[in-house]
Design a protein around this motif. Sequence first.
Motif, short mmCIF file in Angstrom:
data_model
loop_
_atom_site.label_atom_id
_atom_site.label_comp_id
_atom_site.label_asym_id
_atom_site.label_seq_id
_atom_site.Cartn_x
_atom_site.Cartn_y
_atom_site.Cartn_z
N TYR A 38 9.09 7.12 -0.43
CA TYR A 38 7.98 6.16 -0.38
C TYR A 38 8.13 5.23 0.81
O TYR A 38 7.15 4.95 1.51
CB TYR A 38 7.85 5.33 -1.67
CG TYR A 38 6.70 4.39 -1.51
CD1 TYR A 38 5.39 4.85 -1.64
CD2 TYR A 38 6.88 3.08 -1.09
CE1 TYR A 38 4.30 4.02 -1.39
CE2 TYR A 38 5.82 2.25 -0.83
CZ TYR A 38 4.53 2.72 -0.99
OH TYR A 38 3.46 1.91 -0.71
N ASN A 39 9.34 4.77 1.06
CA ASN A 39 9.58 3.88 2.20
C ASN A 39 9.13 4.56 3.49
O ASN A 39 8.51 3.93 4.36
CB ASN A 39 11.05 3.50 2.28
CG ASN A 39 11.34 2.53 3.39
OD1 ASN A 39 11.54 2.95 4.52
ND2 ASN A 39 11.36 1.26 3.06
N LYS A 40 9.39 5.85 3.61
CA LYS A 40 8.95 6.60 4.80
C LYS A 40 7.43 6.64 4.88
O LYS A 40 6.85 6.45 5.94
CB LYS A 40 9.52 8.01 4.77
CG LYS A 40 9.14 8.83 5.97
CD LYS A 40 9.71 10.23 5.91
CE LYS A 40 9.19 11.05 7.07
NZ LYS A 40 9.57 12.45 6.97
N TYR A 41 6.76 6.86 3.73
CA TYR A 41 5.30 6.89 3.73
C TYR A 41 4.73 5.56 4.21
O TYR A 41 3.78 5.53 4.98
CB TYR A 41 4.75 7.15 2.32
CG TYR A 41 5.01 8.50 1.72
CD1 TYR A 41 5.31 9.61 2.50
CD2 TYR A 41 4.95 8.68 0.35
CE1 TYR A 41 5.53 10.84 1.93
CE2 TYR A 41 5.16 9.91 -0.23
CZ TYR A 41 5.46 10.99 0.56
OH TYR A 41 5.68 12.21 -0.01
N GLU A 42 5.32 4.47 3.72
CA GLU A 42 4.78 3.16 4.06
C GLU A 42 5.13 2.72 5.48
O GLU A 42 4.33 2.09 6.14
CB GLU A 42 5.28 2.11 3.05
CG GLU A 42 4.59 0.78 3.21
CD GLU A 42 4.92 -0.20 2.11
OE1 GLU A 42 5.45 -1.28 2.42
OE2 GLU A 42 4.65 0.12 0.91
N ASN A 43 6.32 3.07 5.92
CA ASN A 43 6.77 2.58 7.22
C ASN A 43 6.57 3.56 8.38
O ASN A 43 6.74 3.17 9.53
CB ASN A 43 8.24 2.15 7.14
CG ASN A 43 8.37 0.93 6.26
OD1 ASN A 43 7.73 -0.08 6.50
ND2 ASN A 43 9.18 1.03 5.23
N SER A 44 6.22 4.78 8.07
CA SER A 44 5.93 5.77 9.11
C SER A 44 4.60 6.45 8.79
O SER A 44 4.54 7.66 8.59
CB SER A 44 7.03 6.82 9.19
OG SER A 44 8.26 6.23 9.50
N PRO A 45 3.54 5.65 8.70
CA PRO A 45 2.25 6.24 8.34
C PRO A 45 1.83 7.31 9.34
O PRO A 45 2.27 7.30 10.48
CB PRO A 45 1.29 5.06 8.34
CG PRO A 45 1.95 4.03 9.16
CD PRO A 45 3.42 4.25 9.04
N LEU A 46 1.01 8.17 8.90
CA LEU A 46 0.47 9.28 9.68
C LEU A 46 1.43 10.46 9.72
O LEU A 46 1.08 11.51 10.27
CB LEU A 46 0.06 8.86 11.10
CG LEU A 46 -0.78 7.58 11.21
CD1 LEU A 46 -1.07 7.28 12.67
CD2 LEU A 46 -2.06 7.70 10.44
N ASP A 47 2.64 10.30 9.16
CA ASP A 47 3.60 11.40 9.15
C ASP A 47 3.55 12.20 7.85
O ASP A 47 4.23 13.20 7.72
CB ASP A 47 5.03 10.87 9.36
CG ASP A 47 5.23 10.31 10.77
OD1 ASP A 47 4.42 10.64 11.66
OD2 ASP A 47 6.18 9.54 10.96
N ALA A 48 2.78 11.72 6.89
CA ALA A 48 2.68 12.39 5.59
C ALA A 48 1.30 13.01 5.44
O ALA A 48 0.36 12.63 6.14
CB ALA A 48 2.94 11.38 4.47
N PRO A 49 1.16 13.93 4.51
CA PRO A 49 -0.16 14.54 4.28
C PRO A 49 -1.18 13.49 3.82
O PRO A 49 -0.84 12.51 3.15
CB PRO A 49 0.10 15.54 3.15
CG PRO A 49 1.57 15.76 3.14
CD PRO A 49 2.19 14.51 3.65
N VAL A 50 -2.43 13.72 4.16
CA VAL A 50 -3.51 12.80 3.80
C VAL A 50 -3.56 12.59 2.29
O VAL A 50 -3.82 11.48 1.83
CB VAL A 50 -4.86 13.34 4.33
CG1 VAL A 50 -6.02 12.52 3.80
CG2 VAL A 50 -4.86 13.36 5.84
#
Length: 71
Positions: A38-50
């Motif tokens: 989750y931390n990656k999703y929040e702090n590295s947006p655009l790197d996860a699926p829509v």
Amino acid sequence: MEFATKEIVTRRIKAIRTLYGYTQTDMAKKLGVSIRTYNKYENSPLDAPVKVYKRIAEILGCKASDFFVVE
């Protein structure tokens, strides 16, 4: 239509999350992922699926476009 930078997306997700009183741990549990993920999703947006951001928006009661679109 203009799109937000990664930094703006990060701030928006965090602001809406904290407005609702959720921690990153709370969000990780709701999404069924580790806190690290989750931390990656929040702090590295655009790197996860829509679909991940759609689900985050659903949990927070907003639209995914609220994170990404600059009006």
